[in-house]
Design a protein around this motif. Structure first.
Motif, PDB file in Angstrom:
ATOM      1  N   ALA A 267      29.563  46.277  36.445  1.00 55.32           N
ATOM      2  CA  ALA A 267      30.505  45.622  35.254  1.00 55.32           C
ATOM      3  C   ALA A 267      31.575  45.343  35.973  1.00 55.32           C
ATOM      4  CB  ALA A 267      30.372  46.733  34.299  1.00 55.32           C
ATOM      5  N   LEU A 268      32.054  45.604  37.065  1.00 58.57           N
ATOM      6  CA  LEU A 268      33.440  45.186  37.807  1.00 58.57           C
ATOM      7  C   LEU A 268      33.208  43.704  37.924  1.00 58.57           C
ATOM      8  CD1 LEU A 268      33.781  47.857  40.456  1.00 58.57           C
ATOM      9  CD2 LEU A 268      35.198  47.676  38.247  1.00 58.57           C
ATOM     10  N   PRO A 269      34.456  43.073  37.385  1.00 59.17           N
ATOM     11  CA  PRO A 269      34.830  41.687  37.481  1.00 59.17           C
ATOM     12  C   PRO A 269      34.961  41.166  38.828  1.00 59.17           C
ATOM     13  CG  PRO A 269      36.413  42.629  36.619  1.00 59.17           C
ATOM     14  CD  PRO A 269      35.733  43.839  36.531  1.00 59.17           C
ATOM     15  N   GLY A 270      34.413  40.067  39.265  1.00 55.38           N
ATOM     16  CA  GLY A 270      34.603  39.394  40.544  1.00 55.38           C
ATOM     17  C   GLY A 270      36.014  38.500  40.617  1.00 55.38           C
ATOM     18  N   GLY A 271      36.135  37.871  41.650  1.00 51.50           N
ATOM     19  CA  GLY A 271      37.306  36.731  41.814  1.00 51.50           C
ATOM     20  C   GLY A 271      38.747  37.753  42.159  1.00 51.50           C
ATOM     21  N   VAL A 272      39.525  36.768  41.902  1.00 50.41           N
ATOM     22  CA  VAL A 272      40.933  37.342  42.149  1.00 50.41           C
ATOM     23  C   VAL A 272      41.361  38.611  40.969  1.00 50.41           C
ATOM     24  CG1 VAL A 272      43.392  36.634  42.364  1.00 50.41           C
ATOM     25  CG2 VAL A 272      41.666  35.072  43.147  1.00 50.41           C
ATOM     26  N   PRO A 273      41.950  39.775  41.681  1.00 53.06           N
ATOM     27  CA  PRO A 273      42.384  40.586  40.770  1.00 53.06           C
ATOM     28  C   PRO A 273      43.549  39.930  39.897  1.00 53.06           C
ATOM     29  CG  PRO A 273      42.352  41.411  43.218  1.00 53.06           C
ATOM     30  CD  PRO A 273      42.180  39.909  43.295  1.00 53.06           C
ATOM     31  N   PHE A 274      43.662  40.485  38.656  1.00 48.41           N
ATOM     32  CA  PHE A 274      44.551  39.948  37.773  1.00 48.41           C
ATOM     33  C   PHE A 274      45.984  40.869  38.081  1.00 48.41           C
ATOM     34  CE2 PHE A 274      42.133  43.470  36.039  1.00 48.41           C
ATOM     35  CZ  PHE A 274      42.988  44.301  35.712  1.00 48.41           C
ATOM     36  N   GLN A 275      45.961  41.917  38.703  1.00 46.07           N
ATOM     37  CA  GLN A 275      47.236  42.441  39.328  1.00 46.07           C
ATOM     38  C   GLN A 275      47.217  42.740  40.750  1.00 46.07           C
ATOM     39  OE1 GLN A 275      47.548  45.905  36.876  1.00 46.07           O
ATOM     40  NE2 GLN A 275      49.285  45.024  35.917  1.00 46.07           N
ATOM     41  N   THR A 276      48.223  42.127  41.616  1.00 43.88           N
ATOM     42  CA  THR A 276      48.118  42.572  42.940  1.00 43.88           C
ATOM     43  C   THR A 276      49.019  43.373  43.606  1.00 43.88           C
ATOM     44  OG1 THR A 276      49.296  40.418  43.518  1.00 43.88           O
ATOM     45  CG2 THR A 276      46.989  40.121  43.215  1.00 43.88           C
ATOM     46  N   GLY A 277      48.816  43.839  44.736  1.00 44.05           N
ATOM     47  CA  GLY A 277      49.867  44.688  45.374  1.00 44.05           C
ATOM     48  C   GLY A 277      48.981  45.965  45.873  1.00 44.05           C
ATOM     49  N   GLY A 278      49.668  47.060  46.486  1.00 43.63           N
ATOM     50  CA  GLY A 278      49.207  48.085  46.837  1.00 43.63           C
ATOM     51  C   GLY A 278      47.984  47.655  47.903  1.00 43.63           C
ATOM     52  N   GLY A 279      46.907  47.978  47.910  1.00 43.53           N
ATOM     53  CA  GLY A 279      46.061  48.018  48.802  1.00 43.53           C
ATOM     54  C   GLY A 279      44.784  46.888  48.105  1.00 43.53           C
ATOM     55  N   THR A 280      45.432  45.955  47.354  1.00 47.62           N
ATOM     56  CA  THR A 280      44.645  45.026  46.775  1.00 47.62           C
ATOM     57  C   THR A 280      43.769  43.791  47.785  1.00 47.62           C
ATOM     58  OG1 THR A 280      45.847  43.882  45.898  1.00 47.62           O
ATOM     59  CG2 THR A 280      45.225  45.227  44.468  1.00 47.62           C
ATOM     60  N   ALA A 281      44.525  43.880  48.740  1.00 52.07           N
ATOM     61  CA  ALA A 281      44.038  42.864  49.992  1.00 52.07           C
ATOM     62  C   ALA A 281      43.929  43.483  51.223  1.00 52.07           C
ATOM     63  CB  ALA A 281      45.239  41.709  50.020  1.00 52.07           C
ATOM     64  N   ARG A 282      42.632  43.015  51.865  1.00 56.51           N
ATOM     65  CA  ARG A 282      42.488  43.569  53.145  1.00 56.51           C
ATOM     66  C   ARG A 282      43.156  42.617  54.149  1.00 56.51           C
ATOM     67  NH1 ARG A 282      36.182  43.576  53.155  1.00 56.51           N
ATOM     68  NH2 ARG A 282      36.687  43.729  55.541  1.00 56.51           N
ATOM     69  N   LEU A 283      43.291  41.359  54.037  1.00 56.71           N
ATOM     70  CA  LEU A 283      43.725  40.398  54.771  1.00 56.71           C
ATOM     71  C   LEU A 283      44.227  39.193  54.242  1.00 56.71           C
ATOM     72  CD1 LEU A 283      44.081  40.064  57.930  1.00 56.71           C
ATOM     73  CD2 LEU A 283      41.921  38.916  57.960  1.00 56.71           C
ATOM     74  N   VAL A 284      45.583  38.713  54.772  1.00 60.91           N
ATOM     75  CA  VAL A 284      46.219  37.619  54.137  1.00 60.91           C
ATOM     76  C   VAL A 284      46.918  36.714  54.988  1.00 60.91           C
ATOM     77  CG1 VAL A 284      48.265  37.168  52.582  1.00 60.91           C
ATOM     78  CG2 VAL A 284      46.941  39.302  52.302  1.00 60.91           C
ATOM     79  N   ALA A 285      46.532  35.346  54.535  1.00 60.99           N
ATOM     80  CA  ALA A 285      46.899  34.300  55.430  1.00 60.99           C
ATOM     81  C   ALA A 285      47.541  33.333  54.654  1.00 60.99           C
ATOM     82  CB  ALA A 285      45.864  33.501  56.231  1.00 60.99           C
TER      83      ALA A 285
END
Length: 85
Positions: free
Chosen positions: A36-54
Motif C-alpha cells: 500500500a506504500l505510495p511510489g514516486g517522489v516522497p511528499f516530505q524530503t530530508g533525513g534519510g529519504t534520498a540514497r544518492l543526489v545529483a
C-alpha cells in the motif's frame, strides 16, 4: 503522518499513539501494508529519504526510510516500544 495517511487506502494501515496508552511522549507509529506504500517522489524530503543526489536526478531510499523525513526522538521511540511490550 497525516499527509501519508491521506495517500493510503483505508484499512491498509493502523496508527497508534503513545498517548493512546497513557504516555505523553509525542510518538506515533504507523503500521502499513508494504504493497500500500505510495511510489514516486516522497511528499516530505530530508533525513534519510534520498540514497544518492545529483544536480538533475535523485535516487530515493527504499521504504520505510523514504517516508521518514527527519530524525525521530530515539529515546522516546525506545520508551514507546518498551511500553508496547
Amino acid at each position: 503522518m497525516e499527509l501519508l495517511k491521506a495517500r493510503l487506502k483505508p484499512k491498509s494501515y493502523q496508527c497508534l499513539s503513545s498517548e493512546d496508552i497513557g504516555l505523553p511522549l509525542g510518538i506515533r507509529a504507523l503500521a502499513i501494508d508494504r504493497q500500500a506504500l505510495p511510489g514516486g517522489v516522497p511528499f516530505q524530503t530530508g533525513g534519510g529519504t534520498a540514497r544518492l543526489v545529483a544536480p538533475r536526478w535523485v535516487i530515493w531510499a527504499k521504504a520505510p526510510d523514504r517516508f521518514e523525513a527527519g530524525t525521530p526522538s530515539i529515546v522516546n521511540v525506545i520508551a514507546f516500544a518498551r511500553a508496547l511490550r
